[in-house]
Design an enzyme around this catalytic site. Structure first.
Site, PDB file in Angstrom:
ATOM      1  N   HIS A 120      -2.081   2.723 -12.300  1.00 36.28           N
ATOM      2  CA  HIS A 120      -1.760   1.774 -13.368  1.00 36.28           C
ATOM      3  C   HIS A 120      -1.935   2.442 -14.728  1.00 36.28           C
ATOM      4  O   HIS A 120      -2.982   3.061 -14.997  1.00 36.28           O
ATOM      5  CB  HIS A 120      -2.678   0.551 -13.313  1.00 36.28           C
ATOM      6  CG  HIS A 120      -2.335  -0.407 -12.222  1.00 36.28           C
ATOM      7  ND1 HIS A 120      -3.233  -1.332 -11.716  1.00 36.28           N
ATOM      8  CD2 HIS A 120      -1.178  -0.600 -11.530  1.00 36.28           C
ATOM      9  CE1 HIS A 120      -2.666  -2.040 -10.770  1.00 36.28           C
ATOM     10  NE2 HIS A 120      -1.421  -1.613 -10.630  1.00 36.28           N
ATOM     11  N   TYR A 128      -7.129  -7.878 -10.446  1.00 39.57           N
ATOM     12  CA  TYR A 128      -7.729  -7.909  -9.111  1.00 39.57           C
ATOM     13  C   TYR A 128      -9.185  -8.363  -9.137  1.00 39.57           C
ATOM     14  O   TYR A 128      -9.703  -8.826  -8.122  1.00 39.57           O
ATOM     15  CB  TYR A 128      -7.633  -6.525  -8.461  1.00 39.57           C
ATOM     16  CG  TYR A 128      -6.213  -6.120  -8.176  1.00 39.57           C
ATOM     17  CD1 TYR A 128      -5.499  -6.707  -7.131  1.00 39.57           C
ATOM     18  CD2 TYR A 128      -5.561  -5.171  -8.961  1.00 39.57           C
ATOM     19  CE1 TYR A 128      -4.185  -6.352  -6.881  1.00 39.57           C
ATOM     20  CE2 TYR A 128      -4.247  -4.822  -8.708  1.00 39.57           C
ATOM     21  CZ  TYR A 128      -3.570  -5.409  -7.676  1.00 39.57           C
ATOM     22  OH  TYR A 128      -2.260  -5.061  -7.437  1.00 39.57           O
ATOM     23  N   ARG A 134       2.579   2.284  -3.410  1.00 39.16           N
ATOM     24  CA  ARG A 134       3.797   1.472  -3.492  1.00 39.16           C
ATOM     25  C   ARG A 134       4.711   1.907  -2.356  1.00 39.16           C
ATOM     26  O   ARG A 134       4.669   3.054  -1.922  1.00 39.16           O
ATOM     27  CB  ARG A 134       4.501   1.687  -4.835  1.00 39.16           C
ATOM     28  CG  ARG A 134       3.676   1.321  -6.058  1.00 39.16           C
ATOM     29  CD  ARG A 134       4.454   1.645  -7.330  1.00 39.16           C
ATOM     30  NE  ARG A 134       3.719   1.284  -8.538  1.00 39.16           N
ATOM     31  CZ  ARG A 134       2.925   2.107  -9.215  1.00 39.16           C
ATOM     32  NH1 ARG A 134       2.786   3.371  -8.809  1.00 39.16           N
ATOM     33  NH2 ARG A 134       2.292   1.705 -10.295  1.00 39.16           N
ATOM     34  N   HIS A 142       3.718  -4.506  -0.721  1.00 37.49           N
ATOM     35  CA  HIS A 142       2.890  -4.692  -1.914  1.00 37.49           C
ATOM     36  C   HIS A 142       1.667  -5.554  -1.620  1.00 37.49           C
ATOM     37  O   HIS A 142       0.661  -5.470  -2.329  1.00 37.49           O
ATOM     38  CB  HIS A 142       3.729  -5.297  -3.048  1.00 37.49           C
ATOM     39  CG  HIS A 142       3.467  -4.643  -4.367  1.00 37.49           C
ATOM     40  ND1 HIS A 142       3.838  -3.338  -4.648  1.00 37.49           N
ATOM     41  CD2 HIS A 142       2.829  -5.087  -5.481  1.00 37.49           C
ATOM     42  CE1 HIS A 142       3.478  -3.029  -5.880  1.00 37.49           C
ATOM     43  NE2 HIS A 142       2.851  -4.069  -6.395  1.00 37.49           N
ATOM     44  N   ARG A 183      -0.985  -3.222  -0.850  1.00 33.02           N
ATOM     45  CA  ARG A 183      -1.477  -2.595  -2.089  1.00 33.02           C
ATOM     46  C   ARG A 183      -2.460  -3.536  -2.795  1.00 33.02           C
ATOM     47  O   ARG A 183      -3.524  -3.103  -3.263  1.00 33.02           O
ATOM     48  CB  ARG A 183      -0.292  -2.256  -2.982  1.00 33.02           C
ATOM     49  CG  ARG A 183      -0.637  -1.600  -4.324  1.00 33.02           C
ATOM     50  CD  ARG A 183       0.667  -1.133  -4.969  1.00 33.02           C
ATOM     51  NE  ARG A 183       0.551  -0.880  -6.386  1.00 33.02           N
ATOM     52  CZ  ARG A 183       0.141   0.278  -6.912  1.00 33.02           C
ATOM     53  NH1 ARG A 183      -0.223   1.264  -6.119  1.00 33.02           N
ATOM     54  NH2 ARG A 183       0.097   0.443  -8.223  1.00 33.02           N
ATOM     55  N   LYS A 215       5.342   5.787 -10.856  1.00 35.82           N
ATOM     56  CA  LYS A 215       6.296   5.424 -11.905  1.00 35.82           C
ATOM     57  C   LYS A 215       6.270   6.463 -13.011  1.00 35.82           C
ATOM     58  O   LYS A 215       5.216   6.995 -13.359  1.00 35.82           O
ATOM     59  CB  LYS A 215       5.954   4.040 -12.468  1.00 35.82           C
ATOM     60  CG  LYS A 215       6.196   2.903 -11.480  1.00 35.82           C
ATOM     61  CD  LYS A 215       5.920   1.560 -12.119  1.00 35.82           C
ATOM     62  CE  LYS A 215       6.239   0.422 -11.168  1.00 35.82           C
ATOM     63  NZ  LYS A 215       5.968  -0.902 -11.770  1.00 35.82           N
TER      64      LYS A 215
END
Length: 294
Positions: free
Chosen positions: A262, A271, A141, A236, A239, A165
């Site tokens: 994730h 994806y 990110r 992004h 990414r 995150k």
């Protein structure tokens, strides 16, 4: 006139959620109060169902309606916890179905053109090449990339330590092109930018830490140089491309999930649909029996 119930709710929300979320909820609750012609806290289930029906009739997007419902549910949950209400009239509202968009990606050839556009030997050119190689080569990110410190990259081990995150740390492998670009930047680029002796890996032209906005501008400039649409290219997107190209190359879903950081495998599974779509496109373009006849 300010609603003390809403103000109290927003004040508590500000201690737990991002400022943008608080501002959005404030606007959503104000819009509902305006429609009701009075305090939101007095709304009934029937009031909110009618309000929702009018939002749909007005053509608001499913995403906007869902956010407004989320704001109402959160507000009334707060009211029930305080004992101001015994029910949550927003709890049973029907949410519109949201069509999840597939993420856009660069083709492998486009990604290569973007990387090659960051050619040059100046300190900034070396920084730009290292940045784009890391964004595409590790799927970071933009906040993770600009937040890297010098010690977060292990060139010998060919890994980068990213803080994602929830302050969760993960180790992501990087390829030889990224390692070589980082090595050149660290030896021949960064020392000339480091006027303030900063710990961050990526620095701007004034010697400060590179910002998210700075990274966006770098990619747009490189996109224009590569003959891509500048407004389409952002961190992004690299990414998304990283994940899609890994899956198309045979990487397993769980490994890609870990590299992306994730929490939910379902997020990574998106994806696979991108890969399926591209596979069909390539089939129709390349296979003699698949080409459509006029």
């Amino acid at each position: 006139m300010a609603d003390p119930d809403v103000e109290g709710f927003l004040a508590l929300l500000a201690t737990r959620r991002a400022a943008r979320t608080v501002d959005a909820y404030k606007r959503d609750l104000a819009a509902c109060a305006e429609w009701l012609g009075g305090p939101v806290g007095r709304a009934s289930v029937e009031d909110l169902e009618t309000y929702l029906a009018e939002l749909r009739a007005a053509g608001l997007s499913p995403a906007t309606i869902s956010r407004r419902v989320a704001a109402l549910r959160s507000f009334f949950r707060h009211q029930t916890l305080l004992g101001a209400r015994t029910d949550n009239p927003a709890a049973e509202l029907d949410l519109p179905r949201r069509h999840r968009r597939l993420p856009r990606t660069l083709s492998p050839a486009e990604a290569e053109r973007l990387v090659e556009a960051a050619a040059g030997t100046t300190p900034r050119a070396l920084r730009d090449r290292a940045l784009v190689e890391l964004l595409y080569g590790a799927g970071l990110r933009v906040s993770e990339a600009v937040g890297l410190g010098r010690t977060d990259v292990d060139l010998e081990g060919r890994v980068v330590r990213a803080l994602g995150k929830g302050s969760k740390e993960r180790i992501v492998p990087i390829g030889r092109p990224a390692v070589e670009s980082l090595r050149r930047y660290l030896s021949r680029g960064r020392p000339f930018l480091d006027a303030r002796h900063r710990p961050e890996l990526f620095l701007n032209a004034r010697g400060g830490a590179l910002t998210r906005a700075g990274a966006f501008l770098i990619l747009r400039r490189l996109a224009a140089r590569a003959g891509l649409e500048p407004e389409r290219v952002h961190p992004h997107l690299l990414r998304h491309s990283f994940a899609t190209h890994l899956l198309e190359g045979g990487a397993d879903l769980r490994s890609v999930q870990e590299m992306l950081g994730h929490a939910d495998l379902a997020t990574t599974e998106l994806y696979t649909h991108v890969s399926d779509r591209r596979r069909r496109e390539l089939y129709y373009q390349a296979h003699p029996h698949a080409k459509r006849r006029d």
